[in-house]
Write a protein that holds these residues in place. Structure first.
Motif, mmCIF file in Angstrom:
data_model
loop_
_atom_site.group_PDB
_atom_site.id
_atom_site.type_symbol
_atom_site.label_atom_id
_atom_site.label_comp_id
_atom_site.label_asym_id
_atom_site.label_seq_id
_atom_site.Cartn_x
_atom_site.Cartn_y
_atom_site.Cartn_z
ATOM 1 N N GLU A 202 37.153 45.453 46.246
ATOM 2 C CA GLU A 202 37.771 44.398 47.047
ATOM 3 C C GLU A 202 39.101 43.943 46.457
ATOM 4 O OE1 GLU A 202 35.193 41.152 47.781
ATOM 5 O OE2 GLU A 202 33.556 42.389 48.574
ATOM 6 N N ARG A 203 40.076 43.782 47.326
ATOM 7 C CA ARG A 203 41.342 43.156 46.948
ATOM 8 C C ARG A 203 41.890 42.486 48.200
ATOM 9 N NH1 ARG A 203 45.957 45.992 48.455
ATOM 10 N NH2 ARG A 203 45.606 48.089 49.269
ATOM 11 N N GLU A 289 41.179 51.080 51.733
ATOM 12 C CA GLU A 289 41.870 50.166 50.811
ATOM 13 C C GLU A 289 42.750 49.194 51.585
ATOM 14 O OE1 GLU A 289 41.868 49.643 47.587
ATOM 15 O OE2 GLU A 289 40.749 51.328 46.745
ATOM 16 N N ALA A 293 41.890 44.991 52.285
ATOM 17 C CA ALA A 293 42.758 43.938 51.756
ATOM 18 C C ALA A 293 43.158 42.926 52.822
ATOM 19 C CB ALA A 293 44.013 44.560 51.144
#
Length: 402
Positions: A202-203, A289, A293
């Motif tokens: 997770e970001r 990814e 985000a």
């Protein structure tokens, strides 16, 4: 007793990230459960597949201009000759294998423009050769839909009938094949193979909205309106992005195929804001990814949707086919769909705001549905082993012709 020879087949390495993601999932299964297997590919982009996945690969079509429009006599003759040559090339390739896997992809549908003598013919050659030489051909978590064009319908129907193993990525696909005359009594439904790929860490980028776009011109039955559909789609997507920018929201544009770059360029030019950027994605992992985000995702391509949903991000589908509707319903987001053929930026913005209000609740729903999808794909891979590797990973390999 020697290592089984396994082939993978399809429009792989041709710029479509979803197709390559399906291949990645199948290769991970083979390497984990059947590491002794010798694997190679017959595919659209052999150089890319060999470089990225580390397996030998052969070009799917003898004629290099297969998917370019042929208007001159030489090109037409080349395509015609290519059909004959491909029949022998495909048969020779299939004969060298114990098993051939077609990993996911919408190989039994025509939701995008498709000619019968293109991929449907190639798939028929594969399945017919498998039946002729006793090679087990598996259509794994594939997509299907009702097809109106008679030649395409016939090729797709016979391909499915001749395959050793069939499974579908949704109930809609299985029902479509049953309606086209295929006995589906033993066929199972599993999630799309992309749900077997690793979930990224997770970001978060606060406020970020990912918008997945597509070089969309309608489907096989929309050829007369293709340019009108495309213009309305691009204009609607552009207006939606412009509305987000007015609210100060950063927007990240995503693609799923190399051809989508033209739509990205059109939106960047029309909106002309530093808040709008384009992601550079080379795989479904990259897409996950990006979508992971974001606060929210609005996307068109099927595998853009899957990546966002697997990443657990609340998602709104610009739906262009029933497969997208089925996916959204299965993941608990059935209320958040908008027609790609008639994008209404104002209505889309209303749906987007409603989605964001339920963000926390929907993230919990997606976490639960992703766990279920993962377990179902584990069951699929166990079923594949039983069907394709009956001697527990050691199959007799027929001798190659000298």
């Amino acid at each position: 007793m020697t290592a089984a020879r396994v082939g993978v087949f399809g429009l792989l390495g041709s710029g479509n990230l979803g197709n390559d993601g399906s291949l990645e999932a199948v290769l991970a299964y083979l390497r984990a459960e059947h590491p002794e297997a010798v694997v190679d590919a017959l595919c659209g982009g052999p150089e890319y597949v060999s470089a990225r996945f580390g397996i030998p690969a052969t070009r799917l079509h003898w004629y290099r201009g297969e998917y370019r429009t042929a208007s001159r006599a030489g090109a037409i003759a080349g395509k015609g000759l290519g059909k004959l040559v491909d029949a022998f090339r495909t048969a020779a390739w299939v004969r060298r294998h114990d098993v051939v896997i077609v990993p996911g992809m919408g190989v039994l549908e025509a939701t995008l423009p498709l000619r019968p003598w293109g991929f449907p013919y190639a798939l028929f050659l594969l399945c017919a050769s498998g039946r002729l030489f006793g090679t087990r051909v598996a259509l794994v978590s594939v997509g299907a839909d009702a097809i109106g064009d008679r030649p395409t319908r016939a090729l797709v129907r016979w391909s499915a009938r001749l395959a050793t193993y069939r499974s579908y990525r949704d109930t809609l696909s299985r029902d479509a094949m049953r309606a086209m005359g295929v006995d589906t009594a033993r066929d199972e439904v599993y999630p799309d193979l992309a749900f077997a790929l690793p979930t990224p860490s997770e970001r978060a980028t606060p406020g970020l909205v990912c918008v997945g776009v597509m070089d969309f011109h309608g489907g096989n039955d929309d050829r007369a309106r293709a340019e009108e559909i495309h213009r309305r789609y691009v204009d609607g997507a552009t207006a939606f992005v412009r509305a987000l920018v007015r609210e100060g929201r950063p927007v990240r544009l995503l693609t799923g195929d190399a051809c989508d770059a033209t739509v990205v360029a059109a939106i960047l030019h029309a909106v002309d804001s530093p808040l709008v950027t384009a992601a550079e994605t080379a795989s479904l992992a990259d897409l996950m990814e990006e979508t992971g985000a974001a606060d929210t995702v609005v996307a068109t391509r099927y595998h853009n949707l899957i990546c966002a949903l697997k990443a657990g991000t609340p998602t709104l589908a610009l739906s262009y086919a029933a497969k997208s509707d089925a996916l959204m319903a299965r993941m608990g987001l059935d209320a958040y769909r908008h027609p790609a053929r008639e994008v209404d930026a104002d209505r889309l913005l209303e749906q987007f705001r409603a989605l964001e209000k339920r963000s926390a609740e929907l993230r919990r729903t997606l976490a639960e549905r992703n766990l279920v999808a993962g377990r179902r794909l584990e069951q699929q891979f166990a079923a594949l082993t039983t069907a394709l590797f009956p001697t527990a990973g050691h199959a007799h390999t027929r001798q190659e012709a000298s």
